[in-house]
Design a protein around this motif. Structure first.
Motif, PDB file in Angstrom:
ATOM      1  N   GLY A   1      70.601  62.834  63.280  1.00 58.78           N
ATOM      2  CA  GLY A   1      70.089  61.529  62.567  1.00 58.78           C
ATOM      3  C   GLY A   1      68.660  61.366  63.002  1.00 58.78           C
ATOM      4  O   GLY A   1      67.764  61.525  62.502  1.00 58.78           O
ATOM      5  N   PHE A   2      68.713  60.825  64.225  1.00 56.90           N
ATOM      6  CA  PHE A   2      67.147  60.390  64.613  1.00 56.90           C
ATOM      7  C   PHE A   2      66.692  61.053  65.992  1.00 56.90           C
ATOM      8  O   PHE A   2      65.634  60.495  66.478  1.00 56.90           O
ATOM      9  CB  PHE A   2      67.188  58.827  65.046  1.00 56.90           C
ATOM     10  N   GLY A   3      67.480  62.145  66.219  1.00 59.54           N
ATOM     11  CA  GLY A   3      67.272  62.901  67.539  1.00 59.54           C
ATOM     12  C   GLY A   3      65.456  63.516  67.422  1.00 59.54           C
ATOM     13  O   GLY A   3      64.936  63.362  68.193  1.00 59.54           O
ATOM     14  N   LEU A   4      65.280  63.818  66.298  1.00 64.02           N
ATOM     15  CA  LEU A   4      63.799  64.689  66.104  1.00 64.02           C
ATOM     16  C   LEU A   4      62.860  63.703  66.454  1.00 64.02           C
ATOM     17  O   LEU A   4      61.822  63.845  67.028  1.00 64.02           O
ATOM     18  CB  LEU A   4      63.705  65.306  64.662  1.00 64.02           C
ATOM     19  N   ALA A   5      63.027  62.353  65.808  1.00 66.94           N
ATOM     20  CA  ALA A   5      61.835  61.458  66.091  1.00 66.94           C
ATOM     21  C   ALA A   5      61.596  61.002  67.607  1.00 66.94           C
ATOM     22  O   ALA A   5      60.683  60.756  67.888  1.00 66.94           O
ATOM     23  CB  ALA A   5      62.229  60.250  65.264  1.00 66.94           C
ATOM     24  N   VAL A   6      63.040  60.836  68.067  1.00 67.75           N
ATOM     25  CA  VAL A   6      62.953  60.563  69.691  1.00 67.75           C
ATOM     26  C   VAL A   6      62.311  61.595  70.415  1.00 67.75           C
ATOM     27  O   VAL A   6      61.609  61.080  71.244  1.00 67.75           O
ATOM     28  CB  VAL A   6      64.427  60.130  70.116  1.00 67.75           C
ATOM     29  N   PHE A   7      62.678  62.928  70.036  1.00 68.28           N
ATOM     30  CA  PHE A   7      62.447  63.928  70.789  1.00 68.28           C
ATOM     31  C   PHE A   7      60.694  64.254  70.430  1.00 68.28           C
ATOM     32  O   PHE A   7      59.866  64.200  71.669  1.00 68.28           O
ATOM     33  CB  PHE A   7      62.809  65.299  70.148  1.00 68.28           C
ATOM     34  N   ALA A   8      60.145  63.975  69.278  1.00 68.59           N
ATOM     35  CA  ALA A   8      58.866  63.858  69.094  1.00 68.59           C
ATOM     36  C   ALA A   8      58.042  62.669  69.954  1.00 68.59           C
ATOM     37  O   ALA A   8      56.714  63.127  70.673  1.00 68.59           O
ATOM     38  CB  ALA A   8      58.325  63.684  67.578  1.00 68.59           C
ATOM     39  N   VAL A   9      58.389  61.570  69.809  1.00 73.60           N
ATOM     40  CA  VAL A   9      57.874  60.652  70.856  1.00 73.60           C
ATOM     41  C   VAL A   9      58.005  60.900  72.407  1.00 73.60           C
ATOM     42  O   VAL A   9      56.853  60.803  72.845  1.00 73.60           O
ATOM     43  CB  VAL A   9      58.546  59.331  70.510  1.00 73.60           C
ATOM     44  N   LEU A  10      58.955  61.042  72.917  1.00 75.34           N
ATOM     45  CA  LEU A  10      59.237  61.609  74.243  1.00 75.34           C
ATOM     46  C   LEU A  10      58.373  62.660  74.619  1.00 75.34           C
ATOM     47  O   LEU A  10      57.775  62.589  75.805  1.00 75.34           O
ATOM     48  CB  LEU A  10      60.736  61.554  74.646  1.00 75.34           C
ATOM     49  N   TYR A  11      58.496  63.586  73.984  1.00 73.63           N
ATOM     50  CA  TYR A  11      57.814  65.013  74.311  1.00 73.63           C
ATOM     51  C   TYR A  11      56.158  64.996  74.121  1.00 73.63           C
ATOM     52  O   TYR A  11      55.523  65.205  75.141  1.00 73.63           O
ATOM     53  CB  TYR A  11      57.895  66.103  73.395  1.00 73.63           C
ATOM     54  N   SER A  12      55.518  64.036  73.254  1.00 73.46           N
ATOM     55  CA  SER A  12      54.270  63.566  73.176  1.00 73.46           C
ATOM     56  C   SER A  12      53.918  62.643  74.349  1.00 73.46           C
ATOM     57  O   SER A  12      53.036  62.912  74.863  1.00 73.46           O
ATOM     58  CB  SER A  12      54.062  62.992  71.947  1.00 73.46           C
ATOM     59  N   VAL A  13      54.824  61.783  74.582  1.00 73.18           N
ATOM     60  CA  VAL A  13      54.462  60.656  75.678  1.00 73.18           C
ATOM     61  C   VAL A  13      54.409  61.540  77.069  1.00 73.18           C
ATOM     62  O   VAL A  13      53.581  61.189  77.913  1.00 73.18           O
ATOM     63  CB  VAL A  13      55.388  59.562  75.781  1.00 73.18           C
TER      64      VAL A  13
END
Length: 163
Positions: free
Chosen positions: A63-75
């Motif tokens: 569901g929302f794993g990709l969005a969280v991944f994108a944010v955390l990886y970029s941060v």
């Protein structure tokens, strides 16, 4: 000591005998000790690595794993990049990031960072977000190798031998 007495008594006219401007004096007043710089570097770098690892773990949540991944990886990448500012200072870090040998890797890394977030939130394209994360990683690695003498040449030679 005389300068301090003049300032405290209100007799300082604002002209500097040593020729430094207000920005230079502010920079000198805000510099960190070497130990503090190292602590800031280590904390910021570890925080960046932990964000990237946590983001990778969150990737598999439906569901929302990709969005969280994108944010955390970029941060995480931003924190890891910012950690070196503690060592050399922000102005010098920005100058070295824009240096001739690092400008392309820096530009690709920052563009891929923004495109990762756009793909995850705006375009909602999982494959594109993962592609930009991989490109972000490769650009960040290439950027980091530029600080090690002859490391880029060694990697190019290694890949040419393998291919």
């Amino acid at each position: 000591m005389d300068k301090l007495k003049k300032v405290l008594s209100g007799q300082d006219d604002g002209n500097n005998a040593d020729g430094t401007g207000i920005l230079e004096r502010a920079n000198q007043a805000s510099t960190l000790a070497w130990g503090t710089r190292m602590k800031g570097f280590v904390v910021c770098f570890i925080l960046g690595v932990l964000c990237s690892i946590l983001g990778t773990c969150m990737l598999w949540i439906p569901g929302f794993g990709l969005a969280v991944f994108a944010v955390l990886y970029s941060v995480g990448n931003i924190c890891a990049l910012a950690s070196t500012m503690f060592l050399v200072g922000p102005c010098r870090q920005l100058r070295t990031m824009c240096a001739k040998e690092r400008a392309l890797a820096t530009a690709i890394m920052l563009v891929c960072l923004v495109l990762t977030l756009c793909a995850a939130f705006w375009w909602k394209n999982n494959g594109l977000a993962l592609l930009f994360c991989v490109l972000q990683f490769l650009a960040f690695t290439w950027y980091g190798l530029s600080y090690i003498p002859f490391a880029r040449d060694a990697v190019i030679k290694l890949f040419s031998i393998c291919v």
